[in-house]
Design a protein around this motif. Structure first.
Motif, PDB file in Angstrom:
ATOM      1  N   HIS A 183      -1.152  18.368   0.470  1.00 42.33           N
ATOM      2  CA  HIS A 183      -1.180  18.365   1.798  1.00 42.33           C
ATOM      3  C   HIS A 183      -0.098  17.226   2.175  1.00 42.33           C
ATOM      4  O   HIS A 183      -0.168  17.176   3.724  1.00 42.33           O
ATOM      5  N   CYS A 184       0.452  16.219   1.334  1.00 37.15           N
ATOM      6  CA  CYS A 184       1.525  15.347   1.861  1.00 37.15           C
ATOM      7  C   CYS A 184       2.885  15.967   2.644  1.00 37.15           C
ATOM      8  O   CYS A 184       3.394  16.022   3.518  1.00 37.15           O
ATOM      9  N   ARG A 185       3.192  17.015   1.851  1.00 31.50           N
ATOM     10  CA  ARG A 185       3.798  17.822   2.927  1.00 31.50           C
ATOM     11  C   ARG A 185       3.668  18.612   3.963  1.00 31.50           C
ATOM     12  O   ARG A 185       4.677  19.101   4.410  1.00 31.50           O
ATOM     13  N   LEU A 203       0.933  -1.318   0.209  1.00 31.07           N
ATOM     14  CA  LEU A 203      -0.311  -0.230   0.197  1.00 31.07           C
ATOM     15  C   LEU A 203       1.123   0.863   0.144  1.00 31.07           C
ATOM     16  O   LEU A 203       0.225   2.272  -0.010  1.00 31.07           O
ATOM     17  N   HIS A 204       2.133   0.962   0.704  1.00 27.68           N
ATOM     18  CA  HIS A 204       2.705   2.181   0.820  1.00 27.68           C
ATOM     19  C   HIS A 204       4.120   2.572  -0.510  1.00 27.68           C
ATOM     20  O   HIS A 204       4.375   2.078  -0.740  1.00 27.68           O
ATOM     21  N   PRO A 205       3.432   4.416  -0.924  1.00 32.07           N
ATOM     22  CA  PRO A 205       4.904   3.879  -2.611  1.00 32.07           C
ATOM     23  C   PRO A 205       6.114   3.607  -2.579  1.00 32.07           C
ATOM     24  O   PRO A 205       6.424   3.421  -3.268  1.00 32.07           O
ATOM     25  N   ARG A 226       1.910   3.787   6.812  1.00 30.57           N
ATOM     26  CA  ARG A 226       1.163   5.518   7.278  1.00 30.57           C
ATOM     27  C   ARG A 226       1.587   6.048   5.727  1.00 30.57           C
ATOM     28  O   ARG A 226       2.769   6.436   5.213  1.00 30.57           O
ATOM     29  N   CYS A 227       0.608   6.071   4.448  1.00 26.49           N
ATOM     30  CA  CYS A 227      -0.048   6.852   3.998  1.00 26.49           C
ATOM     31  C   CYS A 227      -1.633   7.615   3.449  1.00 26.49           C
ATOM     32  O   CYS A 227      -2.586   6.850   4.533  1.00 26.49           O
ATOM     33  N   HIS A 228      -1.320   9.057   3.085  1.00 30.63           N
ATOM     34  CA  HIS A 228      -2.271   9.517   3.233  1.00 30.63           C
ATOM     35  C   HIS A 228      -3.373   9.082   2.082  1.00 30.63           C
ATOM     36  O   HIS A 228      -4.667   9.208   1.684  1.00 30.63           O
ATOM     37  N   LYS A 229      -2.730   7.938   1.193  1.00 24.54           N
ATOM     38  CA  LYS A 229      -2.966   7.024  -0.380  1.00 24.54           C
ATOM     39  C   LYS A 229      -2.682   6.455  -0.439  1.00 24.54           C
ATOM     40  O   LYS A 229      -1.755   5.711  -1.575  1.00 24.54           O
ATOM     41  N   GLY A 274       6.418  17.398   6.750  1.00 21.09           N
ATOM     42  CA  GLY A 274       4.912  16.361   6.890  1.00 21.09           C
ATOM     43  C   GLY A 274       5.623  15.323   6.219  1.00 21.09           C
ATOM     44  O   GLY A 274       5.930  14.185   6.800  1.00 21.09           O
ATOM     45  N   CYS A 275       4.890  14.496   5.239  1.00 21.94           N
ATOM     46  CA  CYS A 275       5.412  12.754   4.784  1.00 21.94           C
ATOM     47  C   CYS A 275       6.863  12.794   4.718  1.00 21.94           C
ATOM     48  O   CYS A 275       7.085  13.189   3.992  1.00 21.94           O
ATOM     49  N   ARG A 276       7.350  12.000   5.717  1.00 24.69           N
ATOM     50  CA  ARG A 276       9.046  11.869   5.506  1.00 24.69           C
ATOM     51  C   ARG A 276       9.526  11.405   3.620  1.00 24.69           C
ATOM     52  O   ARG A 276      10.492  11.669   3.033  1.00 24.69           O
ATOM     53  N   PHE A 277       8.076  10.822   3.207  1.00 26.25           N
ATOM     54  CA  PHE A 277       8.777  10.433   1.755  1.00 26.25           C
ATOM     55  C   PHE A 277       8.230  11.081   0.184  1.00 26.25           C
ATOM     56  O   PHE A 277       8.061  10.976  -0.729  1.00 26.25           O
ATOM     57  N   ALA A 278       7.321  12.304   0.782  1.00 26.55           N
ATOM     58  CA  ALA A 278       6.866  13.222  -0.080  1.00 26.55           C
ATOM     59  C   ALA A 278       8.088  14.096  -0.723  1.00 26.55           C
ATOM     60  O   ALA A 278       7.288  13.735  -2.186  1.00 26.55           O
ATOM     61  N   PRO A 279       9.337  14.357  -0.879  1.00 28.18           N
ATOM     62  CA  PRO A 279       9.949  14.825  -1.422  1.00 28.18           C
ATOM     63  C   PRO A 279      10.544  13.810  -2.702  1.00 28.18           C
ATOM     64  O   PRO A 279      10.942  13.706  -3.538  1.00 28.18           O
ATOM     65  N   ARG A 280      10.138  12.577  -2.549  1.00 25.63           N
ATOM     66  CA  ARG A 280      10.757  11.521  -3.946  1.00 25.63           C
ATOM     67  C   ARG A 280       9.002  10.504  -3.959  1.00 25.63           C
ATOM     68  O   ARG A 280      10.104   9.958  -4.647  1.00 25.63           O
ATOM     69  N   CYS A 281       8.316  11.176  -3.660  1.00 27.59           N
ATOM     70  CA  CYS A 281       6.878   9.659  -3.729  1.00 27.59           C
ATOM     71  C   CYS A 281       6.663  10.548  -5.123  1.00 27.59           C
ATOM     72  O   CYS A 281       6.143  11.835  -5.428  1.00 27.59           O
ATOM     73  N   PRO A 282       6.359   9.462  -6.512  1.00 30.62           N
ATOM     74  CA  PRO A 282       5.643  10.061  -7.170  1.00 30.62           C
ATOM     75  C   PRO A 282       3.810  10.769  -7.416  1.00 30.62           C
ATOM     76  O   PRO A 282       3.909  10.927  -7.993  1.00 30.62           O
ATOM     77  N   ILE A 283       3.625  10.470  -5.886  1.00 29.96           N
ATOM     78  CA  ILE A 283       1.916  10.467  -6.010  1.00 29.96           C
ATOM     79  C   ILE A 283       2.306  11.813  -4.977  1.00 29.96           C
ATOM     80  O   ILE A 283       0.598  12.208  -4.371  1.00 29.96           O
ATOM     81  N   ALA A 284       3.038  12.580  -4.352  1.00 28.45           N
ATOM     82  CA  ALA A 284       2.714  13.425  -3.165  1.00 28.45           C
ATOM     83  C   ALA A 284       2.575  14.559  -3.978  1.00 28.45           C
ATOM     84  O   ALA A 284       1.842  15.062  -4.976  1.00 28.45           O
ATOM     85  N   GLU A 285       0.882  15.032  -2.908  1.00 28.15           N
ATOM     86  CA  GLU A 285       0.194  16.115  -2.846  1.00 28.15           C
ATOM     87  C   GLU A 285       1.057  17.235  -2.076  1.00 28.15           C
ATOM     88  O   GLU A 285       1.375  16.881  -1.238  1.00 28.15           O
TER      89      GLU A 285
END
Ligand SMILES: Nc1ncnc2c1ncn2[C@@H]1O[C@H](COP(=O)(O)OP(=O)(O)OP(=O)(O)O)[C@@H](O)[C@H]1O
Ligand code: SF4
Ligand SMILES: [Mg+2]
Length: 337
Positions: A300-302, A247-249, A318-321, A287-298
């Motif tokens: 809100h995630c940051r 489930l987590h990117p 641990r993910c909003h999406k 925000g989400c620690r993976f956001a700088p590299r996440c392909p689907i970050a928005e």
């Protein structure tokens, strides 16, 4: 790994473990900074079970391993080990938890014979029983008694690692940490040692925490797997979930890099290459620690850090999406595939 009947006895209970390493200040007025090596990890492990921990270099796997073996003291949080749930500080040195690390040569005392090294881990057991237990441990790792009189430099790397495992099991611990324990061995020896560990677990019910950057080895030996990213668990699931349904990117990207996946005939599986360096563990993003590299970050995630929540029974993420990036499709085109 073959599923042994889970028992209700918990041999590792970690609640909100944190380990921050204070860095030297660059000047008197400079702010105090620390590395957030492990940042709020909670995990329970039952006897007879293996928990795999996977994640890229520097994500905190070994620090977590050192916390649960008592080699490091947590900055905060509680860690209880063994069938009696003893705090790790009190259990350290009692033989409840043992560890095997990547480099067997540096783990063995060059001045001690194999027998002496193994016997040293036996604590107060004396006399004939001591000799019998050493013989039993040697046999369990597939070494004949003749090896007992050798010194570490007279052994191959694989044999040295077997001695380390014999030493770890000889006092029948409740829990063994295996931190990259097979990573430096060639494929056939890896397979032999993984098989050996599996058999030992079936015989003794010892629980393992198996740390590796090699997701394939982790999936092979573990009942459940925790994926770490920058000091936190971002996904924890039964090993079967790694075939589908992650489930987590970050976990999906990690899974997509496993070479075998392309041979398994899975349709439309493409390697998801993450762009950008992992952010620093000294100042993790707000925000989400993976956001700088996440392909689907928005946006809100940051700004809002996601919590680790149970998506389905026993499957934490641990993910909003959760589930929006899958092995068969990338939701947005800005990921390099
Ligand atoms: N004694 C220490 N002092 C300061 N920072 C440390 C210390 N030990 C580890 N770290 C830092 O803590 C973070 C986690 O390190 P750790 O060794 O746990 O990573 P790892 O996941 O085991 O990586 P690898 O796969 O490379 O073994 C890293 O950023 C590392 O630089
Ligand atoms: S919370 Fe957002 S940035 Fe973080 S992993 Fe999930 S989708 Fe990506
Ligand atoms: Mg490590």
């Amino acid at each position: 790994m073959t599923n042994v009947t889970p028992r209700s006895d918990i041999v590792l209970d970690v609640q909100d473990a944190v380990k921050h390493y204070a860095l030297r200040r660059r000047g008197l007025r400079a702010p105090r900074r620390s590395v957030h090596a492990v940042d709020g990890v909670s995990i329970r492990l039952h006897s007879g079970q293996t928990l795999g921990i996977v994640g890229e270099s520097g994500c905190g796997k070994s620090t977590f391993g050192r916390l649960i073996t008592g080699l490091e003291t947590p900055t905060s949080g509680t860690i209880r080990v063994g069938a009696h749930g003893v705090p790790i500080a009190a259990a350290h040195g009692t033989g409840t938890v043992q560890a095997v690390f990547q480099d067997p040569a540096s783990a063995l005392d060059p001045r001690m014979t194999v027998r002496e090294s193994i016997a040293e881990a036996l604590g107060k057991v004396a006399g004939r029983e001591r000799e019998r237990r050493v013989d039993e441990a040697l046999a369990a790792v597939g070494l004949t008694p003749e090896f007992g009189v050798r010194y570490p430099h007279e052994l191959s790397g694989g044999q040295q690692q077997r001695v380390c495992i014999a030493r770890a099991i000889v006092d029948r611990p409740d829990l063994i940490l295996l931190d990259e324990a097979v990573s430096s061995l060639d494929a056939s020896l890896q397979a032999q040692i993984l098989h050996l560990l599996e058999r030992l677990q079936q015989d003794t019910g010892t629980a393992y925490v198996f740390i590796s950057h090699d997701l394939r080895a982790v999936r092979q030996v573990s009942h459940s797997v925790a994926v770490m990213y920058l000091g936190q668990v971002v996904e924890q699931a039964p090993a079967e979930a790694f075939d589908r349904g992650l489930l987590h990117p970050y976990a999906v990207a990690l899974r997509s890099t496993e070479p075998r996946i392309l041979d398994e005939g899975t349709e439309h599986v493409e390697r998801i290459v993450l762009t950008g360096e992992p952010p620093s563990a000294v100042s993790p993003p707000a925000g989400c620690r993976f956001a700088p590299r996440c392909p689907i970050a928005e946006d809100h995630c940051r700004s809002v850090a996601p919590d680790l929540v149970e998506a389905t029974s026993g499957h934490l993420v641990r993910c909003h999406k959760p589930g929006e990036l899958t092995l068969s499709g990338v939701a947005r085109a800005d990921a390099e595939v």
